[in-house]
Design a protein around this motif. Structure first.
Motif, short mmCIF file in Angstrom:
data_model
loop_
_atom_site.label_atom_id
_atom_site.label_comp_id
_atom_site.label_asym_id
_atom_site.label_seq_id
_atom_site.Cartn_x
_atom_site.Cartn_y
_atom_site.Cartn_z
N ALA A 121 0.87 -1.29 0.09
CA ALA A 121 0.17 -0.11 -0.02
C ALA A 121 0.89 1.23 -0.11
O ALA A 121 1.86 1.43 0.88
CB ALA A 121 -0.90 -0.15 1.24
N PRO A 122 0.55 2.07 -0.77
CA PRO A 122 1.51 3.26 -1.04
C PRO A 122 0.93 4.30 0.00
O PRO A 122 -0.09 4.44 0.76
CB PRO A 122 1.09 3.80 -2.48
CG PRO A 122 -0.23 3.41 -2.67
CD PRO A 122 -0.24 1.98 -2.09
N ALA A 123 2.18 4.83 0.75
CA ALA A 123 1.83 5.79 2.06
C ALA A 123 1.31 7.04 1.15
O ALA A 123 2.44 7.85 0.51
CB ALA A 123 3.14 5.97 2.65
N GLY A 124 0.30 7.64 1.08
CA GLY A 124 -0.24 8.87 0.55
C GLY A 124 -0.16 9.76 1.61
O GLY A 124 0.00 9.63 2.89
N PRO A 125 -0.82 10.85 1.25
CA PRO A 125 -0.76 12.17 2.20
C PRO A 125 -1.84 11.74 3.09
O PRO A 125 -2.85 11.20 2.76
CB PRO A 125 -0.98 13.45 1.29
CG PRO A 125 -1.73 12.95 0.11
CD PRO A 125 -1.12 11.46 -0.11
N GLU A 133 -2.71 21.43 1.93
CA GLU A 133 -2.46 21.76 0.37
C GLU A 133 -3.64 22.60 -0.02
O GLU A 133 -3.41 23.51 -0.88
CB GLU A 133 -2.21 20.41 -0.38
CG GLU A 133 -0.95 19.89 -0.06
CD GLU A 133 -0.89 18.42 -0.98
OE1 GLU A 133 -1.47 18.34 -2.09
OE2 GLU A 133 -0.10 17.53 -0.67
N ILE A 134 -4.89 22.18 0.19
CA ILE A 134 -6.02 23.01 -0.42
C ILE A 134 -6.19 24.64 0.31
O ILE A 134 -6.32 25.24 -0.50
CB ILE A 134 -7.35 22.20 0.21
CG1 ILE A 134 -7.75 20.83 -0.76
CG2 ILE A 134 -8.70 22.99 -0.01
CD1 ILE A 134 -8.48 20.00 -0.27
N ARG A 135 -5.60 24.49 1.63
CA ARG A 135 -5.55 25.79 2.20
C ARG A 135 -4.77 26.68 1.48
O ARG A 135 -4.98 27.82 1.36
CB ARG A 135 -5.36 25.80 3.70
CG ARG A 135 -5.16 26.95 4.39
CD ARG A 135 -4.52 26.94 5.58
NE ARG A 135 -3.12 26.52 5.33
CZ ARG A 135 -2.44 26.01 6.17
NH1 ARG A 135 -2.84 25.63 7.35
NH2 ARG A 135 -0.91 25.69 5.98
N LEU A 138 -5.78 27.80 -2.16
CA LEU A 138 -6.87 28.66 -2.12
C LEU A 138 -6.13 30.05 -1.52
O LEU A 138 -6.55 31.29 -2.06
CB LEU A 138 -8.09 28.34 -0.75
CG LEU A 138 -8.75 27.32 -1.16
CD1 LEU A 138 -9.45 27.02 -0.03
CD2 LEU A 138 -9.55 27.72 -2.56
N LYS A 139 -4.93 30.09 -0.72
CA LYS A 139 -4.38 31.33 -0.65
C LYS A 139 -3.80 31.99 -1.75
O LYS A 139 -3.64 33.39 -1.78
CB LYS A 139 -3.21 31.05 0.46
CG LYS A 139 -4.05 31.00 1.92
CD LYS A 139 -2.66 30.81 3.04
CE LYS A 139 -3.26 30.61 4.19
NZ LYS A 139 -1.82 30.48 5.29
N LYS A 140 -3.78 31.20 -2.60
CA LYS A 140 -2.73 31.85 -3.78
C LYS A 140 -3.61 32.46 -4.59
O LYS A 140 -4.24 33.25 -5.20
CB LYS A 140 -1.98 30.70 -4.75
CG LYS A 140 -0.80 30.08 -4.02
CD LYS A 140 -0.20 29.13 -4.92
CE LYS A 140 1.01 28.38 -4.05
NZ LYS A 140 1.55 27.31 -4.79
#
Length: 140
Positions: A121-125, A133-135, A138-140
């Motif tokens: 199983a790949p270790a994802g975020p 990352e979403i935050r 959105l700041k950019k």
């Protein structure tokens, strides 16, 4: 309750159970034959040519000495069929041992598959990393 039953059937458990029952019945016949046709005659030969399947004690009723178990039962005698019980006990021990081996093997295989799945199983975020990352996006 009906919806739970439909869900149970839909999961495939019923088919697995049906296959297990059919195979178990066939295997039970094989074990019975092995006990009656192989093991008990060998034990009988070792202890002096004794047929254990016809060994019984008459508890009540009139039975001539040397009468087979089936004939004694047909005559209405109340018999304690200890030879037949020994045969059935040996059948049970054989079946229980084989089932133990199957369960043991299945557990080992399942543990191996689970270990491989964990390693592969790949270790994802994590959720927190994704939200960060979403935050940031959105700041950019």
């Amino acid at each position: 309750m009906l919806s739970e039953f439909k869900e149970f059937i839909a999961k495939g458990n019923v088919m697995q159970l049906a296959v297990a029952v059919i195979i178990g019945a066939a295997f039970g016949k094989i074990v019975t034959s092995m006990t009656d046709d192989l093991i008990m005659p060998l034990i009988g030969a070792l202890v002096g040519d004794v047929d254990f399947s016809n060994k019984y004690v008459v508890l009540s009723g009139d039975v001539a000495p040397g009468t087979s178990l089936a004939a004694a039962r047909e005559a209405g005698a109340n018999v304690l069929a200890w030879g037949n019980f020994i045969s059935m006990a040996i059948n049970f021990v054989i079946l229980a041992f084989v089932i133990f081996l199957l369960v043991r093997y299945t557990n080992k295989v399942m543990a191996r598959f689970e270990k491989q799945a964990e390693e592969a199983a790949p270790a994802g975020p994590t959720e927190v990393e994704l939200l960060a990352e979403i935050r940031d996006a959105l700041k950019k």
